[in-house]
Scaffold this motif. Structure first.
Motif, short mmCIF file in Angstrom:
data_model
loop_
_atom_site.label_atom_id
_atom_site.label_comp_id
_atom_site.label_asym_id
_atom_site.label_seq_id
_atom_site.Cartn_x
_atom_site.Cartn_y
_atom_site.Cartn_z
N UNK A 90 0.97 -1.28 -0.13
CA UNK A 90 0.02 -0.09 0.07
C UNK A 90 0.96 1.60 -0.56
N UNK A 91 2.09 1.28 0.04
CA UNK A 91 3.13 2.34 0.31
C UNK A 91 2.33 3.23 1.37
N UNK A 92 2.49 2.50 2.70
CA UNK A 92 1.88 3.35 3.59
C UNK A 92 3.45 4.15 4.25
N UNK A 93 2.64 5.63 4.61
CA UNK A 93 4.13 6.26 4.93
C UNK A 93 4.27 6.38 6.93
N UNK A 122 13.45 -0.43 21.62
CA UNK A 122 13.67 -1.47 21.09
C UNK A 122 12.52 -2.31 20.25
N UNK A 123 10.99 -2.06 20.54
CA UNK A 123 10.23 -2.26 19.56
C UNK A 123 9.93 -1.13 18.62
N UNK A 124 10.30 0.05 18.93
CA UNK A 124 10.37 1.34 17.98
C UNK A 124 11.49 1.10 16.77
N UNK A 125 12.86 0.36 17.74
CA UNK A 125 13.44 0.62 16.08
C UNK A 125 13.08 -1.12 15.73
N UNK A 126 13.06 -2.03 16.58
CA UNK A 126 12.32 -3.77 15.42
C UNK A 126 11.12 -3.27 14.25
N UNK A 127 10.35 -2.70 14.63
CA UNK A 127 9.18 -2.58 13.88
C UNK A 127 9.09 -1.88 12.30
N UNK A 128 10.47 -0.45 12.94
CA UNK A 128 10.72 0.59 11.73
C UNK A 128 11.41 -0.17 10.81
N UNK A 129 12.50 -0.96 11.10
CA UNK A 129 13.67 -1.59 10.61
C UNK A 129 12.68 -2.64 9.52
N UNK A 130 11.61 -3.14 10.75
CA UNK A 130 10.67 -4.49 9.66
C UNK A 130 10.00 -4.01 8.12
N UNK A 131 9.42 -2.95 8.51
CA UNK A 131 8.08 -2.17 8.25
C UNK A 131 9.02 -1.05 7.03
N UNK A 134 9.34 2.07 7.07
CA UNK A 134 8.59 3.66 7.47
C UNK A 134 8.63 3.64 8.65
N UNK A 135 7.80 5.79 9.14
CA UNK A 135 7.99 5.85 10.21
C UNK A 135 7.28 5.05 11.41
N UNK A 136 7.25 4.86 12.25
CA UNK A 136 6.63 3.86 13.75
C UNK A 136 6.18 5.04 14.12
N UNK A 137 4.88 4.91 14.51
CA UNK A 137 3.99 6.27 16.16
C UNK A 137 3.53 5.50 16.94
N UNK A 138 3.46 5.79 18.18
CA UNK A 138 2.79 4.99 18.82
C UNK A 138 1.70 6.02 19.51
N UNK A 139 0.05 5.77 20.41
CA UNK A 139 -0.50 6.61 20.31
C UNK A 139 0.18 7.87 21.28
N UNK A 158 16.06 7.20 16.86
CA UNK A 158 17.09 7.08 15.32
C UNK A 158 15.98 7.44 14.04
N UNK A 159 15.36 6.65 13.36
CA UNK A 159 15.42 6.95 12.31
C UNK A 159 13.93 8.78 12.35
N UNK A 160 12.68 8.58 13.12
CA UNK A 160 12.30 9.86 13.31
C UNK A 160 12.53 11.18 13.36
N UNK A 161 14.00 10.73 14.42
CA UNK A 161 14.13 12.03 14.61
C UNK A 161 15.34 13.33 13.35
N UNK A 162 15.61 11.54 12.64
CA UNK A 162 16.38 11.73 11.36
C UNK A 162 15.84 13.00 10.53
#
Length: 414
Positions: free
Chosen positions: A73-76, A87-96, A98-103, A140-144
């Protein structure tokens, strides 16, 4: 599409259903939050588990499915309905990829958009910095990312190079500045109490019509949109009641389910406007199927602020959207429509009746040799009219309770 039109960012919502709360209701609210931030939701994923996976939150198999969906879907971005560990943020972002946010990150982003006052901006930055500190490794990826977008707004966006010592120093500086503003706010409250100013605070769930009500009653000119957290900073305006009593009406920040602890702490000085009020208007959306839960959320947070003993008037707003109102509402409940003005007269009357009685309106015939008493009434209360008669001055006035013993025998009966 025109070149100057901005395409909304697309998002996938993800949640783990542990049975702790209604996951569908929570995701509906998360979708509203995403829309408020400017994202278009293109999919949802719910994983039933007894608890969250330590490494990936949803489990490795489900994460692989999520990664494939994001690729197709090329989700942003992916937005999780929970707080994620670094750790969860990093692992999910590496797998997908794409940027990952929580609530919490999403709500902080919305607050960064909505804050207008200096204090509001400081409170948002403090909450962001406190949330960022333990998550430097995972963000890291989000802040960069320097291109902007949801999750990158506010003071957190350029902090990749900032070490923990720098962030702690910034948190300390923000806390000191907010402490100074808090003392100033407390001084204002103390002055209002000393001057006998009665305050009425509007509280309630976000997007139930609090700002619309404030505007309708006082012409405050506060932004009122059909979005969550349309207004963030408190606004105070004078309101004249039918009995002639003038009160200070204060709008407060809206509430949501599972409001992040960081935000409750950061906005406590603002929410304390409600804690110090003489009366609370708990505004509810009577047209919402979730009204009961929204009321419970509000009551829980107010309980944390220690306002259990403050009188509450429940205001059932948006009654123009329902076919039938409850047959009996009781003395501490009123049905209104902030949009049309329906029920305002009864609302103002009930506010006047529920407020602590510090003044009483009465007609008095004050002898001319008691001119000093007339001056006291004028200074402490309010005189609506006065007429000079052979026996003395006939006045229609609001009289402070502490002066009632001085006007015994002067009350003029109609």
């Amino acid at each position: 599409m025109y070149e100057n039109e901005i395409k909304p960012q697309t998002a996938v919502l993800v949640a783990v259903d542990t049975g702790e709360y209604d996951i569908d209701v929570s995701l509906d609210e998360l979708e509203e939050l995403a829309a408020t931030a400017g994202a278009q939701v293109i999919g949802r994923m719910v994983q039933k588990r007894t608890d969250m996976d330590v490494a990936t939150c949803i489990g490795s198999g489900r994460l692989a499915e999520l990664a494939l969906f994001c690729e197709n879907t090329q989700a942003d971005m992916v937005i999780f309905d929970h707080e994620l560990t670094p750790a969860q943020l990093r692992n999910i972002e590496d797998a997908c990829d794409t940027s990952v946010l929580d609530r919490t990150m999403l709500i902080l982003d919305i607050f960064a958009q909505r804050a207008r006052s200096g204090e509001g901006k400081l409170q948002v930055e403090l909450a962001q910095q406190r949330y960022l500190l333990p998550r430097l490794a995972g963000l890291g990826n989000i802040l960069s990312r320097q291109g902007g977008g949801i999750g990158t707004r506010g003071p957190g966006e350029t902090k990749l190079e900032t070490d923990r010592r720098h962030i702690r120093a910034r948190i300390h500086a923000l806390e000191e500045r907010l402490e100074s503003l808090t003392r100033h706010r407390e001084n204002l409250r103390a002055r209002r109490k000393k001057d006998g100013v009665t305050t009425v605070a509007i509280v309630g769930y976000t997007n139930v019509g609090k700002s619309t009500l404030l505007n309708a009653l006082t012409d405050a000119g506060v932004l009122a949109e059909d979005k969550l957290f349309a207004t963030l900073d408190p606004t105070a305006r004078a309101l004249l009641l039918p009995d002639g009593h003038s009160v200070m009406l204060i709008d407060t920040v809206g509430l949501v389910r599972r409001l992040p602890h960081h935000l409750v702490e950061a906005f406590k000085s603002t929410l304390e406007e409600a804690a110090q009020a003489d009366l609370l208007l708990n505004v509810c959306d009577i047209s919402s199927e979730e009204m009961a839960e929204q009321v419970e959320v509000t009551q829980q947070l107010l309980g944390e602020l220690g306002v259990a003993d403050t009188p509450v008037l429940t205001v059932l707003n948006k009654c123009d959207k329902v076919a039938q109102l409850p047959l009996t509402l009781g003395e501490s409940t009123v049905a209104i429509s902030a949009r049309t003005g329906y029920g305002f007269e009864e609302l103002l009357q009930k506010i006047a009746r529920l407020l602590p009685q510090t003044q009483r309106r009465m007609k008095l015939l004050i002898p001319y040799d008691k001119g000093n008493l007339l001056s006291e009434i004028r200074e402490e209360g309010k005189i609506f009219s006065e007429e000079y008669t052979p026996e003395g001055t006939l006045v229609d006035a609001l009289v402070e309770m502490k002066l009632l013993h001085k006007v015994e025998g002067m009350v003029k009966r109609d």
